[in-house]
Motif scaffolding. Structure first.
Motif, PDB file in Angstrom:
ATOM      1  N   ALA A   1      -7.983   5.483  -3.869  1.00 18.12           N
ATOM      2  CA  ALA A   1      -8.840   6.510  -3.342  1.00 18.12           C
ATOM      3  C   ALA A   1     -10.166   6.240  -4.114  1.00 18.12           C
ATOM      4  CB  ALA A   1      -8.369   7.822  -3.754  1.00 18.12           C
ATOM      5  N   LYS A   2     -10.058   5.818  -5.305  1.00 22.21           N
ATOM      6  CA  LYS A   2     -11.599   5.584  -6.204  1.00 22.21           C
ATOM      7  C   LYS A   2     -12.291   4.511  -5.485  1.00 22.21           C
ATOM      8  CE  LYS A   2     -10.054   7.516 -10.433  1.00 22.21           C
ATOM      9  NZ  LYS A   2      -9.718   7.183 -12.031  1.00 22.21           N
ATOM     10  N   ARG A   3     -11.432   3.433  -5.287  1.00 21.75           N
ATOM     11  CA  ARG A   3     -12.276   2.259  -4.580  1.00 21.75           C
ATOM     12  C   ARG A   3     -12.809   2.675  -3.184  1.00 21.75           C
ATOM     13  NH1 ARG A   3     -10.793  -1.568  -1.249  1.00 21.75           N
ATOM     14  NH2 ARG A   3      -8.677  -0.585  -0.650  1.00 21.75           N
TER      15      ARG A   3
ATOM     16  N   SER B   1      13.955   4.810 -13.604  1.00 24.51           N
ATOM     17  CA  SER B   1      13.416   3.936 -12.834  1.00 24.51           C
ATOM     18  C   SER B   1      12.485   4.558 -11.544  1.00 24.51           C
ATOM     19  CB  SER B   1      14.291   3.046 -12.145  1.00 24.51           C
ATOM     20  OG  SER B   1      13.786   2.202 -11.195  1.00 24.51           O
ATOM     21  N   GLU B   2      13.072   5.789 -10.899  1.00 24.42           N
ATOM     22  CA  GLU B   2      12.493   6.332  -9.921  1.00 24.42           C
ATOM     23  C   GLU B   2      11.129   7.034 -10.311  1.00 24.42           C
ATOM     24  OE1 GLU B   2      15.119   8.615  -7.624  1.00 24.42           O
ATOM     25  OE2 GLU B   2      16.099   7.067  -6.876  1.00 24.42           O
ATOM     26  N   GLU B   3      11.239   7.839 -11.559  1.00 24.38           N
ATOM     27  CA  GLU B   3      10.220   8.440 -12.219  1.00 24.38           C
ATOM     28  C   GLU B   3       8.982   7.363 -12.415  1.00 24.38           C
ATOM     29  OE1 GLU B   3      11.666  10.276 -15.508  1.00 24.38           O
ATOM     30  OE2 GLU B   3      12.759  12.029 -14.417  1.00 24.38           O
ATOM     31  N   ARG B   4       9.356   6.237 -13.170  1.00 24.65           N
ATOM     32  CA  ARG B   4       8.320   5.142 -13.172  1.00 24.65           C
ATOM     33  C   ARG B   4       7.782   4.831 -11.999  1.00 24.65           C
ATOM     34  NH1 ARG B   4      12.490   3.422 -16.853  1.00 24.65           N
ATOM     35  NH2 ARG B   4      12.968   1.820 -15.331  1.00 24.65           N
ATOM     36  N   GLN B   5       8.553   4.739 -10.866  1.00 18.54           N
ATOM     37  CA  GLN B   5       8.113   4.165  -9.419  1.00 18.54           C
ATOM     38  C   GLN B   5       7.182   5.324  -8.926  1.00 18.54           C
ATOM     39  OE1 GLN B   5      11.777   3.590  -7.103  1.00 18.54           O
ATOM     40  NE2 GLN B   5      12.522   2.007  -8.371  1.00 18.54           N
ATOM     41  N   LYS B   6       7.291   6.326  -9.158  1.00 18.76           N
ATOM     42  CA  LYS B   6       6.488   7.453  -8.657  1.00 18.76           C
ATOM     43  C   LYS B   6       5.371   7.490  -9.659  1.00 18.76           C
ATOM     44  CE  LYS B   6      10.163  10.764  -7.075  1.00 18.76           C
ATOM     45  NZ  LYS B   6      10.847  12.049  -7.064  1.00 18.76           N
ATOM     46  N   GLU B   7       5.192   7.325 -10.873  1.00 12.91           N
ATOM     47  CA  GLU B   7       4.126   7.454 -11.257  1.00 12.91           C
ATOM     48  C   GLU B   7       3.180   5.899 -11.171  1.00 12.91           C
ATOM     49  OE1 GLU B   7       1.325   8.417 -14.301  1.00 12.91           O
ATOM     50  OE2 GLU B   7       3.026   9.464 -13.373  1.00 12.91           O
ATOM     51  N   VAL B   8       3.869   5.050 -10.813  1.00 16.19           N
ATOM     52  CA  VAL B   8       3.121   3.718 -10.396  1.00 16.19           C
ATOM     53  C   VAL B   8       2.494   3.799  -9.166  1.00 16.19           C
ATOM     54  CG1 VAL B   8       3.436   1.270  -9.947  1.00 16.19           C
ATOM     55  CG2 VAL B   8       4.438   2.208 -11.872  1.00 16.19           C
ATOM     56  N   ALA B   9       3.192   4.428  -8.159  1.00 17.95           N
ATOM     57  CA  ALA B   9       2.641   4.752  -6.956  1.00 17.95           C
ATOM     58  C   ALA B   9       1.438   5.845  -6.949  1.00 17.95           C
ATOM     59  CB  ALA B   9       3.721   5.409  -5.982  1.00 17.95           C
ATOM     60  N   LYS B  10       1.495   6.643  -7.818  1.00 21.10           N
ATOM     61  CA  LYS B  10       0.432   7.738  -8.143  1.00 21.10           C
ATOM     62  C   LYS B  10      -0.857   6.950  -8.471  1.00 21.10           C
ATOM     63  CE  LYS B  10      -0.677  12.013 -10.595  1.00 21.10           C
ATOM     64  NZ  LYS B  10      -0.236  12.989 -11.497  1.00 21.10           N
TER      65      LYS B  10
ATOM     66  N   PHE C   1       0.889  -1.292  -0.013  1.00 20.62           N
ATOM     67  CA  PHE C   1       0.110  -0.026   0.057  1.00 20.62           C
ATOM     68  C   PHE C   1       0.859   1.260  -0.214  1.00 20.62           C
ATOM     69  CE2 PHE C   1      -2.489   3.167   1.922  1.00 20.62           C
ATOM     70  CZ  PHE C   1      -3.890   3.157   1.144  1.00 20.62           C
ATOM     71  N   PHE C   2       1.817   1.220   0.819  1.00 22.43           N
ATOM     72  CA  PHE C   2       2.748   2.538   0.955  1.00 22.43           C
ATOM     73  C   PHE C   2       4.126   1.994  -0.024  1.00 22.43           C
ATOM     74  CE2 PHE C   2       0.563   2.301   4.878  1.00 22.43           C
ATOM     75  CZ  PHE C   2       0.084   3.537   4.970  1.00 22.43           C
ATOM     76  N   VAL C   3       3.870   2.339  -1.319  1.00 25.64           N
ATOM     77  CA  VAL C   3       4.825   2.049  -2.262  1.00 25.64           C
ATOM     78  C   VAL C   3       6.075   3.036  -2.081  1.00 25.64           C
ATOM     79  CG1 VAL C   3       5.375   1.884  -4.475  1.00 25.64           C
ATOM     80  CG2 VAL C   3       3.130   1.392  -3.838  1.00 25.64           C
ATOM     81  N   ASN C   4       6.051   4.049  -1.760  1.00 30.23           N
ATOM     82  CA  ASN C   4       7.017   5.018  -1.526  1.00 30.23           C
ATOM     83  C   ASN C   4       7.985   4.668  -0.450  1.00 30.23           C
ATOM     84  OD1 ASN C   4       6.617   6.461  -4.381  1.00 30.23           O
ATOM     85  ND2 ASN C   4       5.382   8.116  -3.159  1.00 30.23           N
ATOM     86  N   ASN C   5       7.180   4.559   0.558  1.00 29.70           N
ATOM     87  CA  ASN C   5       7.980   4.115   1.855  1.00 29.70           C
ATOM     88  C   ASN C   5       8.715   3.014   2.025  1.00 29.70           C
ATOM     89  OD1 ASN C   5       6.905   6.549   3.046  1.00 29.70           O
ATOM     90  ND2 ASN C   5       5.409   5.497   4.249  1.00 29.70           N
TER      91      ASN C   5
ATOM     92  N   ALA D   1     -15.792   4.513  -3.645  1.00 31.34           N
ATOM     93  CA  ALA D   1     -17.015   3.790  -4.323  1.00 31.34           C
ATOM     94  C   ALA D   1     -17.464   2.947  -3.412  1.00 31.34           C
ATOM     95  CB  ALA D   1     -16.427   2.906  -5.477  1.00 31.34           C
ATOM     96  N   GLU D   2     -16.692   2.353  -2.320  1.00 35.93           N
ATOM     97  CA  GLU D   2     -17.273   1.744  -1.312  1.00 35.93           C
ATOM     98  C   GLU D   2     -18.005   2.358  -0.191  1.00 35.93           C
ATOM     99  OE1 GLU D   2     -13.846  -0.341   0.425  1.00 35.93           O
ATOM    100  OE2 GLU D   2     -13.739  -1.928  -1.088  1.00 35.93           O
ATOM    101  N   GLN D   3     -17.552   3.802   0.270  1.00 34.77           N
ATOM    102  CA  GLN D   3     -18.401   4.446   0.745  1.00 34.77           C
ATOM    103  C   GLN D   3     -19.703   5.140   0.360  1.00 34.77           C
ATOM    104  OE1 GLN D   3     -15.933   7.952   1.973  1.00 34.77           O
ATOM    105  NE2 GLN D   3     -14.699   6.732   3.245  1.00 34.77           N
TER     106      GLN D   3
END
Length: 229
Positions: free
Chosen positions: A213-215, A197-206, A79-83, A218-220
Motif C-alpha cells: 500500500a505504501k509503495r 504458525s498461522e499467527e506469524r503468517q497473518k503478521e507477515v501478510a499484514k 501478492f495474495f498471501v492469505n488466499n 508513493a508511486e501515485q
C-alpha cells in the motif's frame, strides 16, 4: 497538457497496470491448483497388506508435511498471501483425511483378524478336547485291581486359553490407552505449533500488504508530481 490532466492519465495507467497484475496473479494461483487427492483404497485383505498400507500412510504423511512447508514458503512470495495459504491448508487437510481413512481401515482389519484367529484356535482346541473325551468314553475301563477313587474330569483347555486371552486383552487395552494419551498430547502440541504458525503468517501478510500500500501510494504521488510534457 496541464498537470491535472497528466496526473489523471498517470493514475489511470496505474489502475490498469494494477488490474492486469491482479488478473495475472489470480490466473497463476488457479493454474497451480493440484488435482484432489485420490479416494481411499480398496478394502484390506491380509495382515501383510494392512502393514504395508500403514507404512505407506506414515511415509505419505511425511510427504504431505514437506509439500505443505514448501507451498507455505511459496505463498509468502505472492501478492495474495492469505488466499494462497488457505488453499495450501485445505489441500493438506484433504490429503491427511484420505490417509487417516486408509489407516483406520487397515487397523480395523488387523483387530478383526486377530479376534477371528483367536476364535478359530479356541474352536479347534475345543474340538480336539471333545474328540479325546469321546474316544476315552468309547473304550471300556480296565478292571481295577484295587478300588481307587474316581479321578476328577480333566479341565477344558479352552478355559486356560480364555484366561490367557483375557490377560492379553487387558494388557493391550492398557497399552492402547497409553498410546492414545501420547497421541492426544502430540496432537495438542501440533495444534499449538500450527496456531503460532498461522499467527506469524497473518503478521507477515499484514506487513506485506502495508508495504504494498505504501509503495502504491508513493508511486501515485510520484506520478502526480511529474511536470506536464
Amino acid at each position: 497538457m496541464t498537470n491535472n490532466a497528466q496526473s489523471s492519465l498517470n493514475a489511470q495507467s496505474c489502475l490498469r497496470a494494477a488490474g492486469a497484475l491482479v488478473l495475472a496473479l489470480l490466473a497463476a494461483c488457479a493454474s497451480e491448483r493440484q488435482a484432489p487427492p485420490p479416494a481411499p483404497s480398496s478394502p484390506t485383505t491380509s495382515v501383510a497388506q494392512a502393514d504395508e498400507r500403514l507404512a505407506a500412510v506414515a511415509a505419505e504423511r511425511a510427504a504431505i508435511a514437506a509439500n505443505f512447508a514448501a507451498r507455505e514458503a511459496v505463498c509468502y512470495e505472492k501478492f495474495f498471501v492469505n488466499n494462497c495459504l488457505d488453499e495450501a491448508k485445505e489441500r493438506r487437510r484433504s490429503a491427511e483425511a484420505v490417509q487417516r481413512a486408509i489407516e483406520i481401515e487397515a487397523e480395523h482389519f488387523k483387530r478383526k483378524f486377530k479376534v477371528e484367529e483367536r476364535d478359530r484356535q479356541m474352536a479347534e482346541a475345543e474340538a480336539r478336547y471333545q474328540e479325546e473325551e469321546a474316544r476315552a468314553a468309547a473304550q471300556p475301563p480296565a478292571a481295577p485291581k484295587t478300588p481307587t477313587a474316581v479321578p476328577p474330569p480333566r479341565p477344558s483347555p479352552v478355559a486356560k486359553r480364555m484366561a490367557r486371552h483375557d490377560q492379553k486383552v487387558q494388557a493391550d487395552a492398557a497399552k492402547e490407552a497409553a498410546e492414545a494419551s501420547k497421541r492426544a498430547a502430540n496432537a495438542a502440541a501440533y495444534e499449538e505449533r500450527r496456531r503460532k504458525s498461522e499467527e506469524r503468517q497473518k503478521e507477515v501478510a499484514k506487513r506485506t500488504a502495508e508495504r504494498e500500500a505504501k509503495r502504491a501510494k508513493a508511486e501515485q504521488e510520484k506520478a502526480a508530481g511529474q511536470p506536464a510534457q
